[in-house]
Design a protein around this motif. Structure first.
Motif, short mmCIF file in Angstrom:
data_model
loop_
_atom_site.label_atom_id
_atom_site.label_comp_id
_atom_site.label_asym_id
_atom_site.label_seq_id
_atom_site.Cartn_x
_atom_site.Cartn_y
_atom_site.Cartn_z
N GLY A 1 5.97 9.86 -5.83
CA GLY A 1 6.57 8.71 -6.51
C GLY A 1 6.78 7.53 -5.57
N ARG A 2 7.28 7.81 -4.35
CA ARG A 2 7.50 6.73 -3.39
C ARG A 2 6.19 6.08 -2.97
N GLU A 3 5.18 6.91 -2.69
CA GLU A 3 3.89 6.36 -2.27
C GLU A 3 3.23 5.56 -3.39
N THR A 4 3.38 6.04 -4.63
CA THR A 4 2.82 5.30 -5.76
C THR A 4 3.49 3.95 -5.93
N ALA A 5 4.82 3.94 -5.79
CA ALA A 5 5.54 2.67 -5.89
C ALA A 5 5.14 1.72 -4.76
N ALA A 6 4.97 2.27 -3.55
CA ALA A 6 4.54 1.44 -2.43
C ALA A 6 3.15 0.88 -2.66
N ALA A 7 2.25 1.71 -3.22
CA ALA A 7 0.89 1.23 -3.50
C ALA A 7 0.91 0.14 -4.57
N ASP A 8 1.77 0.29 -5.58
CA ASP A 8 1.87 -0.75 -6.62
C ASP A 8 2.39 -2.06 -6.02
N GLU A 9 3.37 -1.96 -5.12
CA GLU A 9 3.88 -3.17 -4.48
C GLU A 9 2.81 -3.85 -3.64
N LEU A 10 2.04 -3.05 -2.91
CA LEU A 10 0.97 -3.62 -2.10
C LEU A 10 -0.10 -4.28 -2.97
N GLU A 11 -0.43 -3.63 -4.09
CA GLU A 11 -1.43 -4.22 -4.99
C GLU A 11 -0.93 -5.52 -5.58
N SER A 12 0.36 -5.56 -5.94
CA SER A 12 0.93 -6.80 -6.46
C SER A 12 0.91 -7.89 -5.39
N ALA A 13 1.23 -7.51 -4.15
CA ALA A 13 1.19 -8.49 -3.07
C ALA A 13 -0.22 -9.01 -2.83
N VAL A 14 -1.22 -8.12 -2.94
CA VAL A 14 -2.61 -8.54 -2.78
C VAL A 14 -3.00 -9.53 -3.87
N ASP A 15 -2.60 -9.26 -5.11
CA ASP A 15 -2.92 -10.17 -6.21
C ASP A 15 -2.29 -11.55 -5.98
N LYS A 16 -1.04 -11.55 -5.52
CA LYS A 16 -0.38 -12.83 -5.26
C LYS A 16 -1.08 -13.58 -4.13
N LEU A 17 -1.43 -12.87 -3.08
CA LEU A 17 -2.13 -13.51 -1.97
C LEU A 17 -3.50 -14.03 -2.39
N ARG A 18 -4.19 -13.26 -3.25
CA ARG A 18 -5.50 -13.71 -3.73
C ARG A 18 -5.37 -14.99 -4.55
N VAL B 1 10.30 27.18 -2.65
CA VAL B 1 9.14 26.59 -3.32
C VAL B 1 9.56 25.44 -4.23
N ALA B 2 10.65 25.63 -4.98
CA ALA B 2 11.14 24.58 -5.87
C ALA B 2 11.55 23.34 -5.08
N LYS B 3 12.17 23.55 -3.95
CA LYS B 3 12.59 22.42 -3.12
C LYS B 3 11.38 21.67 -2.58
N GLU B 4 10.39 22.42 -2.10
CA GLU B 4 9.18 21.77 -1.59
C GLU B 4 8.47 21.00 -2.69
N ARG B 5 8.44 21.56 -3.91
CA ARG B 5 7.80 20.87 -5.03
C ARG B 5 8.52 19.57 -5.36
N GLU B 6 9.86 19.61 -5.39
CA GLU B 6 10.61 18.39 -5.67
C GLU B 6 10.39 17.35 -4.58
N GLU B 7 10.34 17.79 -3.32
CA GLU B 7 10.09 16.84 -2.23
C GLU B 7 8.70 16.22 -2.36
N LEU B 8 7.71 17.03 -2.77
CA LEU B 8 6.36 16.50 -2.94
C LEU B 8 6.31 15.49 -4.08
N ILE B 9 6.99 15.80 -5.20
CA ILE B 9 7.02 14.88 -6.33
C ILE B 9 7.68 13.57 -5.92
N ASP B 10 8.80 13.66 -5.18
CA ASP B 10 9.48 12.44 -4.74
C ASP B 10 8.59 11.63 -3.80
N ARG B 11 7.87 12.33 -2.93
CA ARG B 11 6.98 11.62 -2.00
C ARG B 11 5.86 10.91 -2.75
#
Length: 308
Positions: A101-118, A89-99
């Motif tokens: 974090g990665r998806e949030t960072a990817a979403a922030d990068e996409l949002e920044s790219a959208v702002d630049k393109l706009r 359970v602890a391992k699955e929780r850590e994997e979920l937290i890491d996932r």
């Protein structure tokens, strides 16, 4: 005539009883058979079964001991399973937290790219309009439509819930909106504030950094206020670009400004307004152009005649 001498008749006497208590046969029977025959028969069967069987108290103690042993076994097995499953359970929780974090960072990068393109698209549009005969009115249209970022003199209006605002009130004297807490700012309150600022001469308005356009909608979802389907959290900071001092005075003297003042006086809603020398409003996230057509020279002349 001589006869034999007559003997007196012999009387028959009852035989004597062998027991002196024969006259008390009922009492004798009770003393000799103190137990009912049914009890005696049951006792005989129990003796025949062997040693009278196990005592009830002993059987109860043995049953209780067996139950305790079974309960302890179940608890032990559960604890062992929990210890085995805990690392998984602890391992699955850590994997979920890491996932996440990665998806949030990817979403922030996409949002920044959208702002630049706009920004790039807006710059190219302005450049194209200049080459095709555009003038200063093009920038004004972009500002009024919310398509471009804007800054300048204006006002800052902060609207917040009352200090004693709670999740569950008894009634809502402000109307039958379905909400019970009178100390909370409602969507209709923010609608009146924004419309009042527009009518008072504001050129651009935003709420908590969310730029408003002619297509923006302020709605409610439960106790939350949505602007273009994005939830906002109090306090609500409204920025408006316009004639700072004149905009503030005109708004406060308007019907919507007086409505906001009544909310403050009657329901404890906190408000503050100040004149700012430079307020910055971002561009709207998306401005959808449904219909568009080029302005011909004749149409432009007729428009100028109509506005003159």
């Amino acid at each position: 005539m001589c006869g034999m001498p007559q003997q007196p008749p012999v009387r028959s006497t009852p035989a004597r009883s062998s027991r002196p208590d024969a006259s008390m046969s009922l009492l004798t029977n009770v003393m000799d058979h103190s137990l009912d025959d049914g009890y005696a028969e049951a006792a005989a069967r129990k003796r025949a079964a062997g040693a009278g069987g196990m005592p009830k108290t002993l059987r109860a103690k043995l049953g209780l001991a067996a139950g305790l042993v079974l309960a302890a076994l179940v608890v032990t097995v559960g604890a062992a399973q929990a210890r085995v499953a805990a690392p998984v359970v602890a391992k699955e929780r850590e994997e979920l937290i890491d996932r996440i974090g990665r998806e949030t960072a990817a979403a922030d990068e996409l949002e920044s790219a959208v702002d630049k393109l706009r920004d790039d698209v807006s710059a190219r549009q302005r450049e194209a309009l200049k080459h095709s005969g555009g003038d200063d009115r093009t920038d004004l249209v972009g500002i009024l439509s919310g398509a471009t970022e804007v800054h300048g003199r204006g006002v800052r209006l902060v609207v917040n819930d009352a200090k004693e605002a709670a999740a569950d009130g008894d009634s809502d004297p402000r109307g039958t909106s379905g909400f019970s807490d009178t100390g909370r700012v409602r969507d209709r309150d923010m609608q009146r504030v924004v419309n009042g600022l527009w009518e008072s001469g504001a050129e651009a308005v935003s709420i908590n950094g969310q730029r408003l356009t002619a297509l923006s909608a302020i709605r409610a979802a439960g106790d939350a206020i949505l602007v273009d389907n994005r939830p906002l959290v109090p306090p609500y900071t409204v920025l408006a670009v316009g004639d700072g001092e004149g905009l503030s005075t005109t708004f406060q003297n308007s019907a919507d400004g007086l409505y906001l003042h009544a909310l403050q006086e009657n329901f404890g809603i906190r408000t503050s307004i100040s004149v700012e020398e430079d307020v910055r409003l971002p561009a709207a996230p998306s401005v959808i152009v449904r219909t568009a057509q080029p302005i011909t020279e004749s149409a432009q002349q007729s428009t100028e005649k109509g506005t003159s």
